[in-house]
Design a protein around this motif. Sequence first.
Motif, short mmCIF file in Angstrom:
data_model
loop_
_atom_site.label_atom_id
_atom_site.label_comp_id
_atom_site.label_asym_id
_atom_site.label_seq_id
_atom_site.Cartn_x
_atom_site.Cartn_y
_atom_site.Cartn_z
N LEU A 16 24.14 -48.45 19.47
CA LEU A 16 23.65 -48.17 21.07
C LEU A 16 23.86 -46.56 21.38
N GLN A 17 24.84 -46.34 20.99
CA GLN A 17 25.07 -44.50 21.29
C GLN A 17 24.03 -43.67 20.43
N GLN A 18 23.70 -43.97 19.28
CA GLN A 18 22.82 -43.38 18.18
C GLN A 18 21.27 -43.63 18.81
N ILE A 19 21.09 -44.96 18.94
CA ILE A 19 19.61 -45.21 19.45
C ILE A 19 19.22 -44.54 20.81
N ALA A 20 20.24 -44.26 21.61
CA ALA A 20 19.95 -43.59 22.85
C ALA A 20 19.60 -42.23 22.63
N ARG A 21 20.23 -41.74 21.65
CA ARG A 21 19.88 -40.14 21.15
C ARG A 21 18.53 -40.07 20.44
N LEU A 22 17.84 -40.96 19.96
CA LEU A 22 16.55 -41.13 19.11
C LEU A 22 15.71 -40.39 20.47
N PRO A 23 14.68 -39.71 19.95
CA PRO A 23 13.51 -39.19 20.78
C PRO A 23 12.56 -40.32 21.21
N ARG A 24 12.34 -41.24 20.14
CA ARG A 24 11.63 -42.30 20.59
C ARG A 24 12.50 -43.67 20.28
N LYS A 25 12.64 -44.64 21.23
CA LYS A 25 13.15 -45.76 21.11
C LYS A 25 12.66 -46.83 20.30
N PRO A 26 12.97 -47.11 19.27
CA PRO A 26 12.51 -48.25 18.58
C PRO A 26 12.55 -49.87 18.99
N ARG A 27 11.74 -50.67 18.68
CA ARG A 27 11.94 -52.15 19.28
C ARG A 27 12.94 -52.64 18.14
N ILE A 28 14.11 -53.46 18.55
CA ILE A 28 14.95 -53.87 17.62
C ILE A 28 15.11 -55.25 17.84
N PHE A 29 15.15 -56.14 16.62
CA PHE A 29 15.47 -57.44 17.04
C PHE A 29 16.78 -57.78 16.09
N LEU A 30 17.70 -58.51 16.86
CA LEU A 30 18.99 -58.91 16.36
C LEU A 30 18.80 -60.13 15.52
N TRP A 31 18.89 -60.26 14.20
CA TRP A 31 18.92 -61.48 13.34
C TRP A 31 20.25 -61.93 13.36
N SER A 32 20.41 -63.08 14.23
CA SER A 32 21.78 -63.48 14.33
C SER A 32 21.83 -64.97 14.43
N ASP A 33 22.93 -65.60 14.49
CA ASP A 33 23.17 -66.95 14.60
C ASP A 33 22.95 -67.65 16.13
N SER A 34 22.95 -66.74 17.02
CA SER A 34 22.86 -66.97 18.51
C SER A 34 22.34 -65.80 19.34
N ASN A 35 21.84 -66.44 20.42
CA ASN A 35 21.37 -65.23 21.23
C ASN A 35 22.28 -64.78 22.34
N ARG A 36 23.54 -65.37 22.08
CA ARG A 36 24.58 -65.17 23.12
C ARG A 36 25.11 -63.75 23.55
N SER A 37 24.92 -62.74 22.27
CA SER A 37 25.27 -61.22 22.56
C SER A 37 24.40 -60.57 22.00
N ILE A 38 23.34 -60.41 22.47
CA ILE A 38 22.33 -59.36 22.19
C ILE A 38 22.53 -58.06 22.92
N PRO A 39 22.84 -56.92 22.09
CA PRO A 39 23.00 -55.58 22.60
C PRO A 39 21.67 -54.95 23.36
#
Length: 121
Positions: A16-39
């Motif tokens: 989250l810190q690294q992405i906040a520093r990017l000049p252009r924010k990418p669209r990110i999908f979390l490939w996970s077993d549940s949608n309970r903790s999506i950052p």
Amino acid sequence: MPMPRSPCVVNEHTALQQIARLPRKPRIFLWSDSNRSIPGEWEYLASVRQGVPPEGIMAEFDAWSKQYPDAWLAVDLRQGVIPPSTSTPLEQLLRQMPRTVLIIVSEGDVSQPWPPWELII
């Protein structure tokens, strides 16, 4: 820096810190077993479903890949999470992926075969 066919390992907080520093924010999908903790503002992609074989998960993944060709994939390998159900070994699948891949691990997990993400701007 993560690039297509070159996954990087990072914990959720650092990602989250690294992405906040990017000049252009990418669209990110979390490939996970549940949608309970999506950052942050990430979206969810199911990596396992009860009663669905690996071929079904990969069919959903392939459809997602075509719909979102420029999105980043964050693979949830944190402690307590069920790894993605794939018919190809996960490491091989991720190394072949023509998109940016982040391997999300728990804090202090260094047992992954991929290099850590170090953002230099």
